[in-house]
Design a protein around this motif. Sequence first.
Motif, PDB file in Angstrom:
ATOM      1  N   GLY A 185      -1.533  13.268  14.672  1.00  0.00           N
ATOM      2  CA  GLY A 185      -1.970  14.383  15.505  1.00  0.00           C
ATOM      3  C   GLY A 185      -3.425  14.775  15.345  1.00  0.00           C
ATOM      4  O   GLY A 185      -3.937  15.591  16.112  1.00  0.00           O
ATOM      5  N   GLY A 186      -4.098  14.201  14.355  1.00  0.00           N
ATOM      6  CA  GLY A 186      -5.502  14.535  14.188  1.00  0.00           C
ATOM      7  C   GLY A 186      -6.337  14.009  15.344  1.00  0.00           C
ATOM      8  O   GLY A 186      -5.996  13.012  15.976  1.00  0.00           O
ATOM      9  N   ALA A 187      -7.442  14.703  15.626  1.00  0.00           N
ATOM     10  CA  ALA A 187      -8.290  14.307  16.739  1.00  0.00           C
ATOM     11  C   ALA A 187      -9.634  15.017  16.649  1.00  0.00           C
ATOM     12  O   ALA A 187      -9.839  15.867  15.769  1.00  0.00           O
ATOM     13  N   LEU A 188     -10.523  14.651  17.560  1.00  0.00           N
ATOM     14  CA  LEU A 188     -11.799  15.348  17.736  1.00  0.00           C
ATOM     15  C   LEU A 188     -11.610  16.353  18.864  1.00  0.00           C
ATOM     16  O   LEU A 188     -11.256  15.961  19.989  1.00  0.00           O
ATOM     17  N   VAL A 189     -11.845  17.641  18.564  1.00  0.00           N
ATOM     18  CA  VAL A 189     -11.679  18.678  19.584  1.00  0.00           C
ATOM     19  C   VAL A 189     -12.858  19.645  19.515  1.00  0.00           C
ATOM     20  O   VAL A 189     -13.547  19.716  18.495  1.00  0.00           O
ATOM     21  N   GLN A 190     -13.028  20.400  20.582  1.00  0.00           N
ATOM     22  CA  GLN A 190     -14.071  21.423  20.590  1.00  0.00           C
ATOM     23  C   GLN A 190     -13.561  22.702  19.929  1.00  0.00           C
ATOM     24  O   GLN A 190     -12.356  22.971  19.916  1.00  0.00           O
ATOM     25  N   ALA A 191     -14.477  23.470  19.413  1.00  0.00           N
ATOM     26  CA  ALA A 191     -14.124  24.749  18.815  1.00  0.00           C
ATOM     27  C   ALA A 191     -13.368  25.609  19.825  1.00  0.00           C
ATOM     28  O   ALA A 191     -13.700  25.611  21.014  1.00  0.00           O
ATOM     29  N   GLY A 192     -12.364  26.310  19.340  1.00  0.00           N
ATOM     30  CA  GLY A 192     -11.560  27.164  20.188  1.00  0.00           C
ATOM     31  C   GLY A 192     -10.294  26.505  20.731  1.00  0.00           C
ATOM     32  O   GLY A 192      -9.400  27.190  21.229  1.00  0.00           O
ATOM     33  N   ARG A 193     -10.245  25.186  20.635  1.00  0.00           N
ATOM     34  CA  ARG A 193      -9.084  24.469  21.146  1.00  0.00           C
ATOM     35  C   ARG A 193      -7.980  24.412  20.088  1.00  0.00           C
ATOM     36  O   ARG A 193      -8.119  24.912  18.979  1.00  0.00           O
ATOM     37  N   SER A 194      -6.863  23.781  20.457  1.00  0.00           N
ATOM     38  CA  SER A 194      -5.690  23.701  19.589  1.00  0.00           C
ATOM     39  C   SER A 194      -5.305  22.255  19.296  1.00  0.00           C
ATOM     40  O   SER A 194      -5.595  21.354  20.093  1.00  0.00           O
ATOM     41  N   LEU A 195      -4.643  22.079  18.182  1.00  0.00           N
ATOM     42  CA  LEU A 195      -4.050  20.794  17.818  1.00  0.00           C
ATOM     43  C   LEU A 195      -2.735  21.065  17.112  1.00  0.00           C
ATOM     44  O   LEU A 195      -2.576  22.105  16.465  1.00  0.00           O
ATOM     45  N   ARG A 196      -1.810  20.120  17.225  1.00  0.00           N
ATOM     46  CA  ARG A 196      -0.590  20.198  16.446  1.00  0.00           C
ATOM     47  C   ARG A 196      -0.479  18.938  15.596  1.00  0.00           C
ATOM     48  O   ARG A 196      -0.414  17.826  16.125  1.00  0.00           O
ATOM     49  N   LEU A 197      -0.469  19.123  14.287  1.00  0.00           N
ATOM     50  CA  LEU A 197      -0.283  18.009  13.368  1.00  0.00           C
ATOM     51  C   LEU A 197       1.203  17.855  13.061  1.00  0.00           C
ATOM     52  O   LEU A 197       1.941  18.835  12.990  1.00  0.00           O
ATOM     53  N   SER A 198       1.595  16.609  12.878  1.00  0.00           N
ATOM     54  CA  SER A 198       2.982  16.317  12.531  1.00  0.00           C
ATOM     55  C   SER A 198       3.033  15.598  11.193  1.00  0.00           C
ATOM     56  O   SER A 198       2.204  14.728  10.916  1.00  0.00           O
ATOM     57  N   CYS A 199       4.008  15.950  10.388  1.00  0.00           N
ATOM     58  CA  CYS A 199       4.282  15.262   9.134  1.00  0.00           C
ATOM     59  C   CYS A 199       5.709  14.723   9.247  1.00  0.00           C
ATOM     60  O   CYS A 199       6.679  15.478   9.114  1.00  0.00           O
ATOM     61  N   SER A 200       5.820  13.447   9.533  1.00  0.00           N
ATOM     62  CA  SER A 200       7.120  12.814   9.697  1.00  0.00           C
ATOM     63  C   SER A 200       7.632  12.367   8.333  1.00  0.00           C
ATOM     64  O   SER A 200       6.941  11.646   7.605  1.00  0.00           O
ATOM     65  N   VAL A 201       8.832  12.803   8.000  1.00  0.00           N
ATOM     66  CA  VAL A 201       9.394  12.539   6.672  1.00  0.00           C
ATOM     67  C   VAL A 201      10.533  11.533   6.779  1.00  0.00           C
ATOM     68  O   VAL A 201      11.374  11.619   7.678  1.00  0.00           O
ATOM     69  N   SER A 202      10.574  10.591   5.872  1.00  0.00           N
ATOM     70  CA  SER A 202      11.689   9.656   5.798  1.00  0.00           C
ATOM     71  C   SER A 202      12.120   9.508   4.339  1.00  0.00           C
ATOM     72  O   SER A 202      11.389   9.863   3.422  1.00  0.00           O
ATOM     73  N   GLY A 203      13.319   8.991   4.152  1.00  0.00           N
ATOM     74  CA  GLY A 203      13.829   8.802   2.806  1.00  0.00           C
ATOM     75  C   GLY A 203      14.775   9.900   2.353  1.00  0.00           C
ATOM     76  O   GLY A 203      15.705   9.659   1.589  1.00  0.00           O
ATOM     77  N   ARG A 204      14.523  11.108   2.817  1.00  0.00           N
ATOM     78  CA  ARG A 204      15.374  12.249   2.481  1.00  0.00           C
ATOM     79  C   ARG A 204      15.349  13.220   3.657  1.00  0.00           C
ATOM     80  O   ARG A 204      14.466  13.160   4.509  1.00  0.00           O
ATOM     81  N   SER A 205      16.268  14.153   3.669  1.00  0.00           N
ATOM     82  CA  SER A 205      16.272  15.178   4.708  1.00  0.00           C
ATOM     83  C   SER A 205      15.220  16.233   4.389  1.00  0.00           C
ATOM     84  O   SER A 205      15.211  16.802   3.301  1.00  0.00           O
ATOM     85  N   VAL A 206      14.365  16.493   5.361  1.00  0.00           N
ATOM     86  CA  VAL A 206      13.254  17.402   5.126  1.00  0.00           C
ATOM     87  C   VAL A 206      13.737  18.814   4.806  1.00  0.00           C
ATOM     88  O   VAL A 206      13.034  19.573   4.135  1.00  0.00           O
ATOM     89  N   GLU A 207      14.927  19.167   5.233  1.00  0.00           N
ATOM     90  CA  GLU A 207      15.407  20.541   5.029  1.00  0.00           C
ATOM     91  C   GLU A 207      15.598  20.864   3.547  1.00  0.00           C
ATOM     92  O   GLU A 207      15.621  22.028   3.174  1.00  0.00           O
ATOM     93  N   HIS A 208      15.708  19.863   2.709  1.00  0.00           N
ATOM     94  CA  HIS A 208      15.944  20.093   1.287  1.00  0.00           C
ATOM     95  C   HIS A 208      14.653  20.178   0.471  1.00  0.00           C
ATOM     96  O   HIS A 208      14.715  20.364  -0.750  1.00  0.00           O
ATOM     97  N   TYR A 209      13.517  20.055   1.117  1.00  0.00           N
ATOM     98  CA  TYR A 209      12.250  19.997   0.399  1.00  0.00           C
ATOM     99  C   TYR A 209      11.258  21.027   0.930  1.00  0.00           C
ATOM    100  O   TYR A 209      11.278  21.384   2.108  1.00  0.00           O
ATOM    101  N   ALA A 210      10.408  21.479   0.036  1.00  0.00           N
ATOM    102  CA  ALA A 210       9.234  22.219   0.466  1.00  0.00           C
ATOM    103  C   ALA A 210       8.194  21.197   0.932  1.00  0.00           C
ATOM    104  O   ALA A 210       7.993  20.165   0.292  1.00  0.00           O
ATOM    105  N   ILE A 211       7.568  21.491   2.055  1.00  0.00           N
ATOM    106  CA  ILE A 211       6.552  20.605   2.629  1.00  0.00           C
ATOM    107  C   ILE A 211       5.296  21.429   2.879  1.00  0.00           C
ATOM    108  O   ILE A 211       5.383  22.578   3.349  1.00  0.00           O
ATOM    109  N   GLY A 212       4.171  20.860   2.584  1.00  0.00           N
ATOM    110  CA  GLY A 212       2.937  21.611   2.763  1.00  0.00           C
ATOM    111  C   GLY A 212       1.812  20.764   3.323  1.00  0.00           C
ATOM    112  O   GLY A 212       1.884  19.536   3.335  1.00  0.00           O
ATOM    113  N   TRP A 213       0.787  21.455   3.798  1.00  0.00           N
ATOM    114  CA  TRP A 213      -0.414  20.815   4.325  1.00  0.00           C
ATOM    115  C   TRP A 213      -1.602  21.195   3.443  1.00  0.00           C
ATOM    116  O   TRP A 213      -1.810  22.378   3.152  1.00  0.00           O
ATOM    117  N   PHE A 214      -2.360  20.191   3.051  1.00  0.00           N
ATOM    118  CA  PHE A 214      -3.620  20.366   2.347  1.00  0.00           C
ATOM    119  C   PHE A 214      -4.717  19.748   3.205  1.00  0.00           C
ATOM    120  O   PHE A 214      -4.443  18.938   4.084  1.00  0.00           O
TER     121      PHE A 214
END
Length: 127
Positions: free
Chosen positions: A8-37
């Motif tokens: 989901g990363g991209a080059l955008v102008q100031a004021g615009r929006s982006l949505r990043l996605s973190c796709s998880v595999s191996g385990r169910s994401v509901e059982h884990y804390a997930i964060g963005w750095f």
Amino acid sequence: QLRLVESGGALVQAGRSLRLSCSVSGRSVEHYAIGWFRQAPGKEREAVSCIGAEAATSDSPYYKDSIKGRFTISRDNAKNTVYLQMNSLKPEDTAVYSCTGGTRTADELCNLGGGYWGQGTQVTVSS
């Protein structure tokens, strides 16, 4: 073991929006804390936002002060994905954004990081 892949990363102008996605595999994401750095050139990696495991109903999401009101973290258990909706982007939001996962609380994850990391996605905000 968790495998995390950002997109989901991209080059955008100031004021615009982006949505990043973190796709998880191996385990169910509901059982884990997930964060963005993020890490900007020449700067240390910093926590942006973290969300606790689904069952931790008293565990509120963590948001870095400078992004409060602009960014929102959410989880789609059916898609095993965590999102970071970023609105009103600023040039200072430019960085490589990475997601991390672990069994800590949201606050602990954002303070310490998790045991699993993705490769990152580049967000560039032009003025």
